[in-house]
Each structure stands twice: as C-alpha cells, then as structure tokens.
Design a protein around this motif. Structure first.
Motif, short mmCIF file in Angstrom:
data_model
loop_
_atom_site.label_atom_id
_atom_site.label_comp_id
_atom_site.label_asym_id
_atom_site.label_seq_id
_atom_site.Cartn_x
_atom_site.Cartn_y
_atom_site.Cartn_z
N TRP A 12 1.96 38.37 -6.49
CA TRP A 12 1.18 38.77 -5.31
C TRP A 12 1.00 40.28 -5.32
N THR A 20 -3.98 36.69 -3.26
CA THR A 20 -2.59 36.42 -2.89
C THR A 20 -1.95 37.77 -2.60
N ASP A 25 1.76 34.53 1.32
CA ASP A 25 0.59 33.94 0.65
C ASP A 25 1.02 33.18 -0.59
N THR A 26 1.85 33.80 -1.41
CA THR A 26 2.28 33.18 -2.66
C THR A 26 2.99 31.86 -2.39
N GLN A 29 0.48 29.21 -0.77
CA GLN A 29 -0.52 28.78 -1.74
C GLN A 29 0.10 27.96 -2.87
N ASP A 32 0.27 24.50 -1.56
CA ASP A 32 -1.07 23.90 -1.53
C ASP A 32 -1.57 23.55 -2.94
N ASN A 314 -2.55 32.71 -10.55
CA ASN A 314 -2.41 32.30 -9.15
C ASN A 314 -3.11 33.24 -8.17
N GLY A 317 -6.50 32.33 -6.34
CA GLY A 317 -6.59 31.40 -5.22
C GLY A 317 -6.43 29.95 -5.59
N VAL A 318 -6.13 29.14 -4.59
CA VAL A 318 -5.84 27.72 -4.80
C VAL A 318 -7.05 26.97 -5.33
#
Length: 339
Positions: A12, A20, A25-26, A29, A32, A314, A317-318
């Motif tokens: 991140w 991220t 966030d990391t 995500q 997810d 990563n 984004g997802v």
C-alpha cells in the motif's frame, strides 16, 4: 490439472496513483479479492508477510476473515518469516483460523528473506542461540511449530486448575486436525528443499532462488523440485506432497493490459539478496494468450508443480486483479491442460 491461486504482497502507498492507499485498504481489498477469486473458480488466495513495511504483516486476522467470507478457496501464506514467530502462539492462531475456514488453511513458512530493518527479529524479542545463525533460529522455530501442531499433550496440568482438565498432559488449543499436513516451506535453495522434504512439509518455490548452476531460472527450479521429491521418497512419508511455484503472468487481452504490462521484461535477472548469496530472479510473462501459451509450455518448473500462484499487482485494485486472474483461467489454463 493444476490448482491455480493468487499471491499478493499487499503493498500500500499513500500515492494518488495507488488504488491501495492505507493498511486498511490493503486488508479489506485482500478479503474482497479472495471472494472474487473464489467466484471466478480460482483455487487459492495466498498472502506474503513482511514486517516493518507498507505491506501485509500479521496474517491470521486476515486469513480468518477470508475464511469466514468464503467456502471453498484455499487460504494461505507465502511466506511467514519464522525468525519473528513465537511458534506456540502461532499454533493457536493457526488452529483458530483453520477451524474458522473449516480446514482450508495452507500455511507457507520459511526462515525468511532480507527485511526492511537490520535484524528485525530482535525487536520481536528473538535472537539466535550461541553459535547459530538467524536462519538456524527460523528453522528451530519451525520445528517447534510443526511438533505442537501434531496435537499431542506436552504440558503438565495444574492440580488445582480454574477449569476441569482432560486426563494426561495438555496440548495447545484450539487444535485443528490435519493442519500439520498443510504446512509448506518456502525454499530458496536445493538444500533447504531437501530439508523441507525430510520434515514432511509441502514445498513452495518462489520467483527467485539461489543461483546454483548458472542455468535458466525455470530449469534450476525444476531441478530443485525433483530433488525435493526424491528426498520425500527417501524419507518414507506416506502421503503425496504438494509443490507450488509462483509466477508473474499477464494475459494481454485489452488496451489496459497492454498499457500496464506490454513492456514487461521477458528474461531472468541476477542479483544479490545479501552480501554472499547470488540469486536468480525468474522472468515475468506478459503477452497475448496464444503467445503466452507457447512460452509457458517451455517452463519446466511450472510443469513439475501441482500448484501455480499468480503474483498480482494489488495496488491496481480488486476489479483489475480479478480481471488478471480471470484472463489466465479463461484464456490460458484450458489450452495448457491446467483446467
């Protein structure tokens, strides 16, 4: 047939270009992406562990959360640095996470790699015994961890306990049956791969290893895997071991893929992971599916392994990382007989 999963380092960065930007966030995500990967039909969600870095660190809260949100996908690490670990406390955390996931944990552990700070394990309260190295300490922690995962009693019970005890010596709780057979050793050399086989651990081989022969990375890695399997056979273990390799593989199927990975290097590189260890770093694969398929056919180590972990970017984004995984599962894996 191969099991295909992803491996995330969990980077991140507060940079505006990053998708991220915080540790939160990391973590969120990562959960997810594991859910999305399971929906796509991927077999595994694996995460790297680095201390003192803007990356994923303590893995068990994350693994437990993913276990609670998913039902089929394997959940693992690649790898936990055992120089930093209290093996008994780790066994309790691992047992709990494995029970939450109903037996889907696949834990990769290792002596570790060079870290962000000098001798970071000292800040965690550990130091090698007299005459031993930090690598020896990591392997010793691993041996203790493997031993307590057997679930055998070893601690003398208090004759006046707060709660009634079962008869005999006590083991750590919670104990998860079968987890001992789902421990992997991340090996960077032929010798440590042989040691892992002798200890009855599965083998994880990453995108770098000691440069022991000067040959191409995938050739050296394939030889490492064969040495591991021979040592496993010699040790007389009753089960069949598993072997994973990691690769950066991107199928270019749209303009965004081409913008991100169209200029990726397509050859191995040489470097030094410490003052004395010359290492070889495996190439990345990025091409249109037809070309990618032909290139991957020539990778001897992938052919030897039963599990392939796709390293994912990563911070993109997802949604994009789910696309990366889906492109391999859809456009590449069937043509290679992996699906």
């Amino acid at each position: 047939m191969k099991k295909i999963g992803f491996l995330s380092f969990g980077h991140w960065s507060p940079s505006p270009q990053s998708g991220t930007r915080s540790a939160q966030d990391t973590l969120l995500q990562s959960i997810d992406l594991a859910v999305a990967a399971e929906e796509l039909g991927a077999d595994g969600a694996y995460f790297r562990v680095h201390h003192f870095a803007r990356q994923l660190a303590s893995p068990f809260p994350l693994l437990a959360a993913i276990g609670a949100r998913t039902t089929k996908i394997e959940i693992g690490t690649g790898v936990i640095d055992m120089r930093y670990e209290n093996p008994l406390y780790m066994a309790e955390d691992a047992g709990a996470a494995d029970l939450i996931s109903r037996g889907r944990l696949q834990l990769g552990i290792s002596r570790g790699s060079p870290e962000q700070v000098i001798e970071g394990w000292r800040y965690f309260g550990y130091q090698p015994e007299e005459g031993q190295s930090d690598a020896d300490m990591g392997r010793r922690h691993a041996e203790v961890f493997l031993d307590v995962l057997k679930g055998e009693g070893f601690a003398k019970p208090n004759p006046r306990p707060m709660f009634p005890n079962p008869p005999g010596l006590l083991r750590l709780e919670p104990h998860s049956e079968g987890l001992r057979e789902r421990i992997w050793w991340g090996s960077g050399s032929n010798a440590t791969a042989v040691w892992a086989a002798q200890q009855g651990m599965n083998l994880q081989s990453s995108t770098l290893k000691d440069d022991e022969t000067g040959e191409a990375f995938h050739v050296q890695q394939a030889k490492q895997i064969r040495a591991y399997r021979e040592a496993w056979k010699d040790a007389g273990h009753s089960r069949t071991p598993r072997v994973s390799v990691s690769r950066s593989i991107f199928a270019i199927v749209n303009d965004m893929d081409r913008a991100y990975f169209g200029q990726s290097k397509d050859q191995d590189s040489i470097g030094f992971i410490d003052e004395n260890t010359r290492a070889i770093f495996g190439r990345s694969y990025a091409a249109e599916p037809d070309r990618l398929i032909e290139e991957l056919k020539r990778d001897e180590a992938i052919a030897e392994a039963d599990t392939l972990l796709l390293t994912v970017p990563n911070q993109l984004g997802v949604a994009y990382n789910a696309h990366v995984i889906e492109a391999i599962l859809t456009h590449v894996a069937p043509a290679l007989g992996w699906r």
